[in-house]
Design an enzyme around this catalytic site. Structure first.
Site: not given
Length: 322
Positions: A103, A107, A160, A194, A197
């Protein structure tokens, strides 16, 4: 050493102690992805049409998300690893830790596509010195360093399921307005991760919470809500800084409160805020859906890029009697 002694136990996936470990592992591996499969350059035409104020917003949003994913990949998983209840849980956490690094790297792929080197340097300077970003990173990391096993899980779930979403709002909003679809595709893939998670670690929290005495449970619940209040107060200020200029502040705060409630639900607690999905901007709620995008394999790869057919696990798959 005699044959009977065990120095190191091999993990046995044919002897599952908690079926949630196995089902979560399967879901996470089935939905594996990499940012290199998303054609971000196809969004350049949309990017050039945005105002400078909007470009700055996108850059700062992704800078903040990079920081939070860095915290989670470098500190978050390590903080809760020592409290694993099963060897399979540790394997799941290994997967989670790797994907948090994916992740954070994603970006940077967005930055390298949309921004110049000097712009990227400015974004990271802003990120690394922003008082509200630094405060929430410090609040979460302090719990990772010094909190109890259950407190660390709470911090992870709040990060998260709640703190990421002030940043997620921007690409989801543009997606709903038919802009930056490939950038948003990466965000949808991250949100899909997420979601798993947060629900998985929340489930593990519930197992430990249910082993506490009634008095200890009340103390923990009070601590959880007090932490959420403190995080939300800081997040309001961060949201105002980001979104006052484009006029989205109140909509983003509604989105934050909705996701704060989701984080509490992951932990097995009641919602704190009155906000529901019906109160969130419907354009953004449509974007948060993680269904498959209609992408041609040779030109674009959306979140239909899976290694197998994945059915979303429902939140209540992780809820246990409390």
């Amino acid at each position: 050493m005699s044959r009977e002694e065990t120095y190191y136990a091999a993990i046995n996936w044919n002897a599952i102690e908690d079926v949630i470990d196995k089902s979560t592992w399967e879901k996470l591996t089935e939905q594996f992805w990499l940012d290199t499969r998303i054609p971000l350059s196809n969004d350049l035409d949309d990017w050039r049409k945005l105002s400078q104020q909007e470009k700055d917003l996108v850059g700062y949003v992704f800078g903040g998300l990079t920081l939070l994913d860095t915290v989670q990949s470098e500190s978050g998983v390590e903080a809760i690893r020592n409290d694993c209840r099963t060897p399979h849980e540790e394997a799941v956490l290994n997967n989670i830790q790797f994907m948090e690094s994916v992740h954070a790297k994603s970006y940077s792929s967005i930055f390298s596509t949309l921004n110049t080197k000097s712009e990227i340097d400015e974004i990271f300077e802003w990120t690394n010195t922003n008082e509200f970003l630094q405060k929430k990173a410090e609040m979460i990391n302090e719990i990772y360093r010094n909190g109890s096993a259950l407190e660390k899980k709470v911090a992870s779930v709040f990060l998260e399921t709640f703190l990421f979403y002030s940043g997620f709002y921007t690409p989801l909003y543009y997606l709903g307005n038919n802009k930056l679809p490939n950038v948003a595709e990466i965000i949808k893939l991250i949100i899909r991760d997420e979601s798993v998670h947060g629900t998985y670690i929340g489930y593990k929290f519930q197992l430990g919470f249910n082993e506490l005495s009634e008095e200890e449970q009340q103390q923990m619940e009070d601590w959880v809500y007090n932490l959420l209040y403190d995080l939300y107060e800081n997040e309001e200020r961060y949201t105002e800084l980001l979104y006052d200029g484009v006029g989205w502040t109140e909509e983003v705060k509604t989105f934050l409160r909705y996701n704060a409630n989701k984080a509490l639900m992951n932990l097995g607690f009641n919602a704190l805020f009155p906000d529901t999905a019906n109160d969130v901007n419907p354009i953004v709620m449509n974007g948060i859906s993680t269904g498959t995008s209609n992408h041609d394999f040779f030109s674009q790869v959306g979140n239909g890029y899976l290694l197998g057919s994945v059915e979303a696990m429902k939140d209540d798959d992780y809820l246990i009697g409390m």
